[in-house]
Design an enzyme around this catalytic site. Structure first.
Site, PDB file in Angstrom:
ATOM      1  N   MET B 166      46.283  40.885  41.640  1.00  0.00           N
ATOM      2  CA  MET B 166      44.987  41.555  41.737  1.00  0.00           C
ATOM      3  C   MET B 166      44.089  40.825  42.734  1.00  0.00           C
ATOM      4  O   MET B 166      43.424  41.451  43.570  1.00  0.00           O
ATOM      5  CB  MET B 166      44.319  41.591  40.353  1.00  0.00           C
ATOM      6  CG  MET B 166      44.985  42.592  39.410  1.00  0.00           C
ATOM      7  SD  MET B 166      44.328  42.430  37.718  1.00  0.00           S
ATOM      8  CE  MET B 166      44.544  44.110  37.105  1.00  0.00           C
ATOM      9  N   ASP B 167      44.067  39.517  42.646  1.00  0.00           N
ATOM     10  CA  ASP B 167      43.235  38.726  43.551  1.00  0.00           C
ATOM     11  C   ASP B 167      43.643  38.968  44.997  1.00  0.00           C
ATOM     12  O   ASP B 167      42.800  39.163  45.881  1.00  0.00           O
ATOM     13  CB  ASP B 167      43.370  37.241  43.187  1.00  0.00           C
ATOM     14  CG  ASP B 167      42.496  36.354  44.063  1.00  0.00           C
ATOM     15  OD1 ASP B 167      41.433  36.809  44.501  1.00  0.00           O
ATOM     16  OD2 ASP B 167      42.887  35.199  44.309  1.00  0.00           O
TER      17      ASP B 167
END
Lengths: 270, 270
Positions: B166-167
């Site tokens: 996600m990051d």
């Protein structure tokens, strides 16, 4: 993540029984597992003579800060109640080390499974870390040294690698301190970048255990505490809920074929 | 992470000048970089003929869901404005692809640097993913298939591996959509475990760009949207602040020796 592996059957709450999978694990086994004290859990977790390689031991890649703080904490294991946690290649190995009842054993699988934070086995290239846990204080210290395979911005650790390290430290701590099962939330505020090859010290505290959840906090900083790399809070679910541990607990094969059939819930409230 | 690499000099705001490091990069260069439009950034990011291996291409390990959705999105690159982002071994390669001014180039280093989400190069064992970006809608879709080296609970992806994915998707999206620099916060609510070898679809949206920050959201779910794996929100800092981009911008060598001298701030408010 240990308590995840340890309680895998509890987490594998299926909405349906998987084909070809025996129904095992009466609730009794899980209950007796959850009845263990922190000391008992730690003792079983730290069993020696498992014949498994412990990756949480010093190697030539460790920077001087990491090495000296490791030895400092090792001294405290003799006098101050700290415990150094072993770290095997896979949570499957941890399960093996815990000598769980046969029903909880993970089916054999030809694949080379690795816990994410031990995915890179070349010394110094990926994750180098060791976790110390204090049973009565219910806190942990994780020494983390990111290698060049964990890079984000050139020369610095990827934020995701720190997030994963925090999650893993939360997981081990929550299981040993409060029999936490699974991370249900993680909230991170990044402050400074961690240079690759240097030491970040993660101080993890169990803030409270309430409403079937373990509430945790973490601060990651330089050894001299002059630089805060990140702060984090997280929650772990504590014990089997009806959704997490239904009357009919099923096991699953880990084959690719069935992968999409098995989607256990992390959060009973979700 | 690209915009991290791309803007590395901007982020490397040092409190002091590192020894042996030339002072380069007048503010003008950064300003002109930030003056680029999303389309221009995307064009430069997606340069072909770089001679570098693109890891975001199908291979034999991709599950049928991943493969078919990839082809579906590829079709939309021809008709609907979507762009498939290349993914090299390291952000250093992305910087190279962007043909940055010499001053922004990262000093050569003998180490094998890898972006964290490409740390495992054996097909299917670690991260398999591809990101599609839509410049005018300012959103991304990441197809993510975790391999057995990303395991947490036996048979399932480690929560930290999803957090990192996600990051990374936030990072690429924030840079291309709003020239975001660095992740400053990440808040994840985990819902269900992702089976190893199966597909998780990450839908990322830029919610707003305000107060020098890019606000983003992500939902990770199964292809049929019947199972939500996790939801996430995040913030990225947008442009050089006085702390992030001081009058004297310095470059750093990435050698171990100097690692602890360099601790750039992520968040100007920190």
């Amino acid at each position: 993540m240990l308590r995840r592996g340890f309680q895998v059957a509890g987490r594998l709450s299926q909405h349906r029984v998987l084909p070809g999978v025996p129904q095992v694990l009466p609730r009794l086994i899980l209950t007796s597992t959850f009845g263990s004290s922190t000391d008992s859990l730690v003792s079983r977790f730290c069993l020696e003579k498992t014949g498994l390689k412990d990756y949480a031991l010093p190697n030539a890649s460790w920077c001087p800060d990491m090495l000296s703080l490791y030895h400092e904490l090792q001294e405290k294991t003799k006098t101050d109640g700290w415990v150094k946690l072993p770290s095997f290649k896979s949570n499957r190995d941890h399960i093996q080390g815990l000598k769980l009842p046969l029903g909880l054993a993970v089916p054999s699988d030809e694949r080379d499974w690795r816990i994410f934070t031990r995915c890179i086995q070349v010394e110094g290239q990926g994750y180098e870390y060791v976790i110390f846990f204090h049973p009565s204080k219910k806190k942990s210290i994780c020494l983390f040294q990111p290698g060049p395979y964990l890079e984000g911005a050139p020369g610095f650790a990827h934020g995701g690698s720190l997030a994963a390290m925090m999650d893993e430290t939360f997981s081990k701590t929550a299981y040993l301190a409060g029999q936490g099962l699974l991370t249900v939330s993680l909230s991170i505020r990044f402050k400074h970048l961690i240079p690759v090859g240097s030491l970040a010290v993660l101080n993890v505290d169990v803030e409270k255990i309430e409403d079937q959840k373990v509430y945790m906090s973490c601060i990651a900083q330089s050894r001299d505490q002059q630089t805060v790399y990140a702060k984090c809070s997280g929650k772990e679910v504590l014990s089997p809920s009806p959704r997490l541990c239904p009357a009919t607990i099923t096991h699953r094969t880990n084959g690719r074929k069935n992968a999409e059939d098995a989607v256990p819930s992390r959060d009973p409230a979700s």
